[in-house]
Design a protein around this motif. Sequence first.
Motif, PDB file in Angstrom:
ATOM      1  N   GLN A  33      11.222  -3.012   3.184  1.00 39.13           N
ATOM      2  CA  GLN A  33      10.207  -3.499   3.348  1.00 39.13           C
ATOM      3  C   GLN A  33       8.863  -1.906   2.897  1.00 39.13           C
ATOM      4  O   GLN A  33       7.895  -2.351   2.533  1.00 39.13           O
ATOM      5  N   GLY A  37       6.088  -1.385  -0.119  1.00 39.70           N
ATOM      6  CA  GLY A  37       4.291  -1.119   0.742  1.00 39.70           C
ATOM      7  C   GLY A  37       4.290   0.089   0.122  1.00 39.70           C
ATOM      8  O   GLY A  37       2.550   0.208  -0.407  1.00 39.70           O
ATOM      9  N   ARG A  41       1.046  -0.129  -2.232  1.00 42.86           N
ATOM     10  CA  ARG A  41      -0.200   0.958  -2.300  1.00 42.86           C
ATOM     11  C   ARG A  41      -0.137   2.119  -3.419  1.00 42.86           C
ATOM     12  O   ARG A  41      -2.283   2.381  -3.721  1.00 42.86           O
TER      13      ARG A  41
END
Length: 99
Positions: A33, A37, A41
């Motif tokens: 995760q 992420g 981003r």
Amino acid sequence: MITKATEYLRSLKADRSARRYRSNTPSLPAGIQDHLGRLLRAEYYERGDKPRFLGDPALPLEFDHYLHRLDQKDRDLRSSMVREKGRRAVAAALLGIHA
């Protein structure tokens, strides 16, 4: 890291005994995760509009409501965990005194 994620997802699809209901627990391990992420981003900031001036928010204002909800859920979860640990500590201390 990506290969681990794809292997994990394939094993979930192959396993028919996997849960068929939605839950609040994440379906991917925390390391995957975090990695995904970071990638998302980085891609968002690379493709997104650049700030026009110093102090200009990097995220559109449309995300404020969702970010606030996520922050509130995270705070609620942390405070409930702290509260539960406090209760257990007090109970253990009281039982230790009277035992």
